[in-house]
Design an enzyme around this catalytic site. Structure first.
Site, PDB file in Angstrom:
ATOM      1  NE  ARG A  38      -4.041  -2.050   1.929  1.00 31.93           N
ATOM      2  CZ  ARG A  38      -4.881  -2.539   2.825  1.00 31.93           C
ATOM      3  NH1 ARG A  38      -4.678  -2.316   4.107  1.00 31.93           N
ATOM      4  NH2 ARG A  38      -5.925  -3.227   2.453  1.00 31.93           N
ATOM      5  CE  LYS A 199     -19.972 -20.073   4.188  1.00 26.55           C
ATOM      6  NZ  LYS A 199     -20.420 -19.609   5.493  1.00 26.55           N
ATOM      7  N   GLY A 357      -8.929 -10.392  -1.886  1.00 29.11           N
ATOM      8  CA  GLY A 357      -7.787 -10.784  -1.063  1.00 29.11           C
ATOM      9  C   GLY A 357      -7.211 -12.142  -1.450  1.00 29.11           C
ATOM     10  N   GLY A 380     -12.780  -4.740  -0.262  1.00 28.03           N
ATOM     11  CA  GLY A 380     -14.183  -4.325  -0.163  1.00 28.03           C
ATOM     12  C   GLY A 380     -14.614  -3.371  -1.263  1.00 28.03           C
TER      13      GLY A 380
HETATM   14  P1  ADP Z   1     -11.614 -13.401  -2.415  1.00 29.88           P
HETATM   15  O1  ADP Z   1     -10.930 -13.092  -1.111  1.00 29.88           O
HETATM   16  O2  ADP Z   1     -10.631 -13.372  -3.560  1.00 29.88           O
HETATM   17  O3  ADP Z   1     -12.821 -12.544  -2.667  1.00 29.88           O
HETATM   18  P2  ADP Z   1     -13.125 -15.571  -1.271  1.00 29.88           P
HETATM   19  O4  ADP Z   1     -12.763 -15.095   0.098  1.00 29.88           O
HETATM   20  O5  ADP Z   1     -14.521 -15.422  -1.712  1.00 29.88           O
HETATM   21  O6  ADP Z   1     -12.123 -14.924  -2.359  1.00 29.88           O
HETATM   22  O7  ADP Z   1     -12.828 -17.137  -1.375  1.00 29.88           O
HETATM   23  C1  ADP Z   1     -11.579 -17.720  -1.148  1.00 29.88           C
HETATM   24  C2  ADP Z   1     -11.695 -19.002  -0.372  1.00 29.88           C
HETATM   25  O8  ADP Z   1     -12.555 -19.954  -1.011  1.00 29.88           O
HETATM   26  C3  ADP Z   1     -10.352 -19.685  -0.241  1.00 29.88           C
HETATM   27  O9  ADP Z   1      -9.987 -19.730   1.111  1.00 29.88           O
HETATM   28  C4  ADP Z   1     -10.584 -21.078  -0.804  1.00 29.88           C
HETATM   29  O10 ADP Z   1      -9.927 -22.104  -0.082  1.00 29.88           O
HETATM   30  C5  ADP Z   1     -12.073 -21.239  -0.698  1.00 29.88           C
HETATM   31  N1  ADP Z   1     -12.570 -22.260  -1.642  1.00 29.88           N
HETATM   32  C6  ADP Z   1     -12.475 -22.257  -2.972  1.00 29.88           C
HETATM   33  N2  ADP Z   1     -13.001 -23.364  -3.491  1.00 29.88           N
HETATM   34  C7  ADP Z   1     -13.461 -24.110  -2.465  1.00 29.88           C
HETATM   35  C8  ADP Z   1     -14.119 -25.382  -2.359  1.00 29.88           C
HETATM   36  N3  ADP Z   1     -14.417 -26.103  -3.444  1.00 29.88           N
HETATM   37  N4  ADP Z   1     -14.437 -25.812  -1.130  1.00 29.88           N
HETATM   38  C9  ADP Z   1     -14.139 -25.068  -0.042  1.00 29.88           C
HETATM   39  N5  ADP Z   1     -13.537 -23.868  -0.068  1.00 29.88           N
HETATM   40  C10 ADP Z   1     -13.189 -23.393  -1.274  1.00 29.88           C
HETATM   41 MG    MG Z   2     -11.413 -13.705   0.912  1.00 32.65          MG
END
Ligand code: ADP
Ligand code: MG
Length: 399
Positions: A38, A199, A357, A380
């Protein structure tokens, strides 16, 4: 594209006082900065203003002190690391308004740089208090916002000040806005979006907005399980939000009526336990997942098909890994598709913008973050932008 002033629009700033909003909410451990990304992002703006002879006052928040002076959250802690990255002397001012700031400006020479105290020590920061904004603005000639990552918040330093002083986007803010405009604002078509991660519930608004914007929506990660389950696929003991089946069917219907093709995996990597290289690891068709197995990555055939989709596209926006990439070999699909996107970008056939992230961590893990057109570290703010929301800190810069 909404227009905003940049540093190119500044006249002579010699001796003028600039209030520059930066993101110095740095990850720290035992008093040491663990990642100075940053700070490095803010360097071009700070040095450009200083080299033009402005007196540069840096404004930022740190942590969540909730309107109280909390000594462990003073921005005095970042003075040395920031000074080291800038290669310049940096003064610390323990206030954001009033005489102490005024006197400090008097001491600063032209081109001098100072960090003001953590703006969240004042309750008026998060309340976007106009009185506090007036007091802060009173010591300055113009305002520069270089903190896109804080632009989803309508706070005094991100929004209020922009209405009281001539307001400009800093170089890092400008680069972010230009990249986002190319990715979703006014993209070259066809456009693909990859949405992965854990999710559906955390990215419902992203999905709802994207189906109206993109030509191809590629779903991966845990959220693909929820989509598969909504299509009556038995996903065993995979991470899955079964209660969102109707919501997902609504998203699929909206995609259909917008002409957006949704891509779900048709082969997957499964195992009975969540561990690195587990003995029960296997690849199968989505219809063959056993009751005691969980889906942890997109399979090789689907990954190849997704690469073919990217080859037909001109723009890509990516948020969320395709699998549980922190644990091998469930990083395979994410790494492979990221490398395809990076190669297409290098060839000049794809504009690729990614953020989030875990997404940034996954692209670094794949060794391709530097080959994407733009990688946002904004978290965010990046997600709210993917939801199609107007960010108050960006809106306030518009002319
Ligand atoms: P970002 O931070 O890039 O927005 P998210 O926080 O939404 O991404 O998601 C990342 C997480 O999703 C990771 O910790 C990863 O392990 C988890 N993940 C991805 N695919 C699966 C899966 N099939 N089952 C469980 N967790 C998963
Ligand atoms: Mg995340």
């Amino acid at each position: 594209m909404p227009t905003f002033r940049t540093l190119d629009d500044l006249g002579d700033v010699t001796g003028k006082v600039a209030l520059v909003r930066v993101d110095f909410n740095l990850p720290m451990q035992d008093g040491a900065v663990t990642d100075d990304t940053r700070v490095r992002a803010a360097v071009p703006t700070i040095l450009e203003l200083a080299d033009k002879g402005a007196k540069v006052l840096l404004l930022a928040h740190f942590g969540r002190p909730k309107g109280e002076r909390v000594s462990t959250q003073s921005l005095s802690m970042v003075v040395n690391p920031v000074s080291a990255v800038l290669g310049r002397e940096v003064m610390f001012v323990p206030e954001i308004a009033g005489d102490v700031v005024k006197q400090s400006i008097g001491i600063l020479g032209n081109g001098g740089i100072a960090i003001l105290e953590n703006s969240r020590f004042w309750k008026g920061e998060e309340k976007n208090d106009p009185e506090l904004a007036k007091a802060v603005a009173a010591n300055a000639d113009f305002y520069v916002n270089d903190a896109f990552s804080a632009a989803h918040r309508a706070h005094m330093t991100t929004e209020g000040l922009a209405h009281l002083l001539p307001a400009y986007a800093g170089r890092s803010m400008q680069a972010e806005l230009e990249a986002l405009e190319k990715a979703l604002g006014n993209p070259v078509r066809p456009v693909a979006a990859v949405v992965g991660g854990a999710k559906v519930s955390s990215k419902l608004d992203v999905l709802t907005h994207l189906v109206t914007q993109v030509d191809h929506l590629i779903i991966g990660g845990g959220m693909a399980n929820t989509f598969l389950a909504a299509n009556d696929v038995d996903v065993g003991k995979s991470l899955c939000e079964h209660d969102l089946a109707d919501t997902v069917r609504g998203i699929l219907a909206a995609a259909d009526s917008s002409g957006c093709t949704v891509h779900l995996p048709y082969d997957v990597v499964v195992s009975k336990e969540f561990a690195a290289n587990p003995p029960s690891l296997r690849t199968c068709n989505v219809h063959e997942v056993a009751a005691d197995e969980m889906i942890l990555d997109v399979g090789p055939q689907a990954t190849e098909a997704l690469a073919d989709v990217l080859k037909t596209c001109r723009t890509l926006v990516w948020n969320g890994p395709l699998g549980a990439f922190e644990t091998e070999p469930f990083d395979t699909a994410t790494v492979a598709l990221a490398r395809t996107a990076a190669a297409l970008t290098k060839e000049g056939s794809l504009v690729s913008v990614a953020g989030g992230g875990d997404t940034v961590a996954a692209l670094n893990h794949a060794g391709v973050a530097g080959d994407f057109s733009y990688v946002s570290t904004a978290g965010g703010a990046f997600l709210e932008w993917m939801e199609g929301k107007e960010l108050p800190g960006v809106a306030a810069l518009q002319i």
